[in-house]
Design an enzyme around this catalytic site. Structure first.
Site, PDB file in Angstrom:
ATOM      1  CG  HIS A  30      -0.224  -0.008   2.531  1.00 44.13           C
ATOM      2  ND1 HIS A  30       0.430   1.092   3.040  1.00 44.13           N
ATOM      3  CD2 HIS A  30      -0.044  -0.991   3.441  1.00 44.13           C
ATOM      4  CE1 HIS A  30       0.970   0.798   4.206  1.00 44.13           C
ATOM      5  NE2 HIS A  30       0.705  -0.471   4.474  1.00 44.13           N
TER       6      HIS A  30
ATOM      7  CG  ASP B 219       5.137  -3.475   6.400  1.00 44.03           C
ATOM      8  OD1 ASP B 219       4.130  -4.148   6.705  1.00 44.03           O
ATOM      9  OD2 ASP B 219       5.633  -2.620   7.171  1.00 44.03           O
TER      10      ASP B 219
END
Length: 507
Positions: free
Chosen positions: A98, A394
């Site tokens: 993102h 992540d």
């Protein structure tokens, strides 16, 4: 007698020359390092070999942080879509992290960053597609939404960002990403025609608004003003994108061991501990309270948005020497330095790699299966998606990179992208028969490329590091990837399959 006089004269002259040379060097009239002096001369620069004893530059936590921010105003040139002549692109699978977001944690006794999360094409950073993207998201009710995704906002929508909310910077980062790949795959290779069918496109995301909105921004950059009625957005319930294969006790054990290693590394870092103590005194809070708030998350937001670092809002007490005292760039640099040190130690310890192999396998296995079906001759766009997008975090992408052997690529920055390309070579395109495909000869002429943030890292991966890129086939054979995913990647955990690796009992 004459010979003796000459010998004495030679000694005297030699001594005078030695004294003169030493004096000139002392006065810096003669360079003591002729190689260094030669390097400074423009005319001879190309002919001088580099100094072999020069140490590599020390890690710079501030420079690394700028790279992590991934400012969308910087021009980026990627190598997606490039191949030798006469190779045909069959499919592309992309995972993105993102984009830029508001912090997930707040620092005690400080004000939150003042960032507006309502999108406006009049505010920087912006993008030529931003205004039409905002309008197009209002039509999202025409799309098909998996599970609870339909109830999530399709745009950031708060005057003051909420925790974890995607910012306008994050939206622009992925509009830019999608537009870049549109140039590479749609315009150059016509991967998806204007009348693409719903089965040709696969989009999945976790149930967080920041991943959903990032995926939609990327998709709009890739397919501007796409037809909502042809789009289905699927939800992944786990951040690991493990689907129905999430049950893996060994993965959890390796993660627990890795987290214990991280804790030991942090507590042994005396400079980090001193910095936390100083920061806590500055804000008038307990050190353990500050540490639990993960302050680097909020500090990164201030840093990436060029905002002043937070200051104390506490009243003056013995613990808070002065109201308004602020955290500093030096505090931030120490924490970021420790994070980079931890990345290096993590690679050396090897525990994270074991976790990563088991965490990433389900996604890699689906990727390999989709590629294999397309390579076997599935009619393009009828049974398999030729473009697949996974909008993730992540904690999704980091183990994926590690499992592929790309630990040196660093921690995923905001809006990072990892791309898998499937290519068909020119030799067998018109010669192979159905019987050839049944015997497996299709694999000999099918190849894979792996790119991270536009850089081709195929020959850095664990499955293609030993391939001779200067051979008759300059790309990496798909068979290497399939063997790696189905068996070879489990060597590190002394297993031959995912199920065996996950459920074996280690004494």
């Amino acid at each position: 007698m004459l010979a003796r006089s000459r010998f004495i004269l030679v000694l005297v002259v030699g001594a005078l020359l030695a004294v003169l040379s030493f004096s000139l060097q002392y006065l810096h009239l003669i360079p003591t390092n002729p190689v260094a002096e030669q390097r400074s001369l423009g005319k001879s620069r190309k002919r001088v070999n580099p100094v072999l004893h020069t140490d590599p530059p020390a890690p710079d936590p501030i420079r690394d942080s700028h790279q992590y921010c991934n400012y969308p105003n910087l021009t980026e040139h990627g190598w997606e879509g490039h191949s030798p002549a006469d190779y045909r692109l069959l499919s592309v699978q992309v995972m993105i992290r993102h984009g830029d977001r508001f912090p997930l944690y707040s620092i005690p006794k400080t004000k939150k960053p003042a960032i507006d999360c309502i999108l406006s094409d009049k505010r920087k950073p912006s993008h030529p597609l931003l205004a039409s993207f905002i309008s197009h998201m209002a039509l999202g009710g025409r799309g098909h939404w998996d599970a609870s995704l339909g109830s999530l906002p399709r745009l950031p929508n708060h005057n003051t960002c909420e925790m974890g909310e995607l910012t306008q910077t994050g939206v622009v980062q992925h509009l830019k990403n999608g537009d870049h790949l549109r140039q590479a795959y749609i315009k150059r290779h016509n991967l998806l025609a204007a009348d693409w069918s719903p089965r040709q496109l696969w989009v999945e995301t976790t149930g967080k608004s920041r991943t959903l909105q990032s995926g939609l921004a990327f998709l709009f950059g890739f397919l501007p003003r796409f037809d909502w009625s042809r789009l289905t957005v699927r939800q992944q319930w786990s951040t690991l994108f493990c689907g129905s294969s999430c049950d893996c006790p060994a993965r959890n054990r390796y993660l627990d061991q890795e987290q214990r290693r991280q804790y030991r590394q942090r507590t042994a870092d005396t400079e980090l501990e001193r910095t936390y103590v100083t920061m806590a005194k500055t804000l008038g809070v307990a050190t353990k309270t500050l540490r639990a708030a993960n302050p680097v998350d909020a500090l990164l937001c201030h840093f990436c948005h060029s905002l002043p670092f937070p200051c104390s809002t506490a009243q003056t007490t013995s613990n808070a020497p002065n109201e308004g005292a602020c955290l500093t760039l030096q505090h931030f640099a120490v924490i970021r330095r420790q994070q980079k040190d931890d990345e290096l130690e993590r690679r050396e310890a090897g525990l994270y790699r074991r976790y990563a192999v088991l965490a990433a396998h389900p996604y890699l296995n689906r990727t390999a299966t989709r590629m294999e079906r397309i390579a076997r001759g599935t009619r393009k766009g009828k049974e398999e998606a030729v473009f697949a997008l996974a909008s993730a975090h992540d904690v999704t992408m980091a183990p994926l990179l590690s499992a592929l052997g790309l630990e040196g690529a660093g921690f995923p920055k905001f809006a990072a992208r990892l791309v898998f390309e499937l290519w068909n070579g020119p030799e067998l395109k018109d010669k192979e028969t159905m019987s050839d495909k049944k015997r497996g000869k299709w694999m000999e002429n099918t190849f894979i490329r792996v790119l991270y943030n536009g850089e081709d890292l195929t020959f850095d991966t664990a499955f293609c590091r030993d391939h001779n890129r200067h051979s008759a086939q300059p790309l990496c054979p798909l068979g290497n990837f399939l063997s790696f995913v189905r068996k070879d990647m489990f060597n590190i955990v002394n297993a031959t399959s995912y199920q065996q690796a996950c459920h074996r009992i280690v004494l």
